[in-house]
Design an enzyme around this catalytic site. Sequence first.
Site, mmCIF file in Angstrom:
data_model
loop_
_atom_site.group_PDB
_atom_site.id
_atom_site.type_symbol
_atom_site.label_atom_id
_atom_site.label_comp_id
_atom_site.label_asym_id
_atom_site.label_seq_id
_atom_site.Cartn_x
_atom_site.Cartn_y
_atom_site.Cartn_z
ATOM 1 N N LYS A 1 0.863 -1.206 0.000
ATOM 2 C CA LYS A 1 0.000 0.000 0.000
ATOM 3 C C LYS A 1 0.882 1.233 0.000
ATOM 4 O O LYS A 1 2.054 1.186 0.389
ATOM 5 C CB LYS A 1 -0.936 0.026 1.212
ATOM 6 C CG LYS A 1 -0.263 -0.018 2.588
ATOM 7 C CD LYS A 1 0.206 1.315 3.111
ATOM 8 C CE LYS A 1 0.988 1.192 4.423
ATOM 9 N NZ LYS A 1 1.763 2.371 4.792
ATOM 10 N N ASP B 1 -2.072 -1.354 10.587
ATOM 11 C CA ASP B 1 -2.322 -1.437 9.142
ATOM 12 C C ASP B 1 -2.948 -2.768 8.726
ATOM 13 O O ASP B 1 -3.380 -2.914 7.577
ATOM 14 C CB ASP B 1 -1.000 -1.291 8.350
ATOM 15 C CG ASP B 1 -0.484 0.141 8.341
ATOM 16 O OD1 ASP B 1 -1.244 1.043 8.746
ATOM 17 O OD2 ASP B 1 0.662 0.341 7.925
HETATM 18 P P1 ATP Z 1 4.364 -0.135 7.688
HETATM 19 O O1 ATP Z 1 4.237 0.543 6.356
HETATM 20 O O2 ATP Z 1 3.093 -0.794 8.161
HETATM 21 O O3 ATP Z 1 5.070 0.679 8.727
HETATM 22 P P2 ATP Z 1 6.663 -1.461 6.738
HETATM 23 O O4 ATP Z 1 6.405 -1.885 5.327
HETATM 24 O O5 ATP Z 1 7.437 -0.192 6.933
HETATM 25 O O6 ATP Z 1 5.300 -1.407 7.474
HETATM 26 P P3 ATP Z 1 7.378 -4.156 7.377
HETATM 27 O O7 ATP Z 1 7.916 -4.625 6.064
HETATM 28 O O8 ATP Z 1 6.030 -4.606 7.772
HETATM 29 O O9 ATP Z 1 7.449 -2.578 7.488
HETATM 30 O O10 ATP Z 1 8.479 -4.623 8.463
HETATM 31 C C1 ATP Z 1 8.716 -3.988 9.705
HETATM 32 C C2 ATP Z 1 9.536 -4.949 10.571
HETATM 33 O O11 ATP Z 1 8.706 -6.036 10.949
HETATM 34 C C3 ATP Z 1 10.718 -5.571 9.846
HETATM 35 O O12 ATP Z 1 11.890 -4.894 10.176
HETATM 36 C C4 ATP Z 1 10.759 -7.027 10.314
HETATM 37 O O13 ATP Z 1 11.754 -7.217 11.283
HETATM 38 C C5 ATP Z 1 9.420 -7.271 10.990
HETATM 39 N N1 ATP Z 1 8.566 -8.275 10.306
HETATM 40 C C6 ATP Z 1 7.776 -9.144 10.916
HETATM 41 N N2 ATP Z 1 7.085 -9.893 10.045
HETATM 42 C C7 ATP Z 1 7.433 -9.481 8.812
HETATM 43 C C8 ATP Z 1 7.040 -9.864 7.505
HETATM 44 N N3 ATP Z 1 6.167 -10.861 7.291
HETATM 45 N N4 ATP Z 1 7.573 -9.199 6.468
HETATM 46 C C9 ATP Z 1 8.441 -8.186 6.699
HETATM 47 N N5 ATP Z 1 8.876 -7.809 7.907
HETATM 48 C C10 ATP Z 1 8.366 -8.425 8.981
#
Ligand code: ATP
Length: 285
Positions: free
Chosen positions: A9, A136
Amino acid sequence: MAVLLTPGKINLFLDVTSRRADGYHDIETLFLPIPSLSDRIELSPSTGPGLSLECASVGVPCDERNLAWRAAEAYFRLAGQPLPSLHIRIDKNLPVAGGMGGGSSDAAAVLRLLNQQHGLLSDADLRGIALAIGADVPFFLDPRPACATGVGEELRPIAKSGKLFLVFAFSAFPIPAAWAYKNRMGHLRGAPRPLSGMLAALAEGDGEAVAAHVFNGLAPAIRHKFPLLERVRRDLIAGGCLAAEVSGSGPTVFGIAPDAAAAEACRAVLIQTGWPTSMTVTAEV
Ligand code: ATP
């Protein structure tokens, strides 16, 4: 075996409206799913007892810290059933800690797949589990363009959304969302233009007006801390985008191009500078 492609997203609009007593923040946001950037989630019977998880991407834990693992545990706990032997395989296309909601999307996909397979919980139950995992996650249970308030869980799908031509620039370093929320106060920007203006522009498929309403209250602090992201934002605009902004808590930056040819041309310019990019056209609803 069950498989689901689950999208990333962007937040076309993200205004932090207040800090809550529980430490979370109330927001007003506009979520746009990006199906052309999706993780692949596969569930299959495991060879051993209980849960196992595999994911080859750096920075993704393969144990109970993974949001997909937590989703599976929470699903069977709420259903009052023992954990079956279950293997979760995650093939990531979404940037890790990249501001595109990858972990949240994976968790929601596991909930959707498990309920397709077992049908043990109601939609309200799934929403409750999702919110307990992360703000989210509820959006990804039914990922379509939506406004959200609360911490992001009070969702209102939007009636009409035209095509947008988006270019993405990815960065390899993670930005924890908690850091972005904590540090935003020192870098407040003027009040955003009202979200209603963005909704009208989207309904018209008017990329220029959408671009004029793009807002992210977290972005000034992020761009100040990571000047590289300000540079890529400027590169996207110099490359022909009408607007460019950090997605969520970053570091992914998206640009809105006037049409497909301009988006492709901008992508080519960014690739020449060595920036990993991708282009997408969002769907109409
Ligand atoms: P948001 O936009 O909701 O803040 P994001 O895309 O910035 O999310 P994610 O990719 O969800 O961040 O990852 C945040 C942290 O969560 C990562 O550093 C990782 O250690 C942990 N994590 C736990 N499960 C997952 C997963 N399935 N995929 C990616 N990271 C994960």
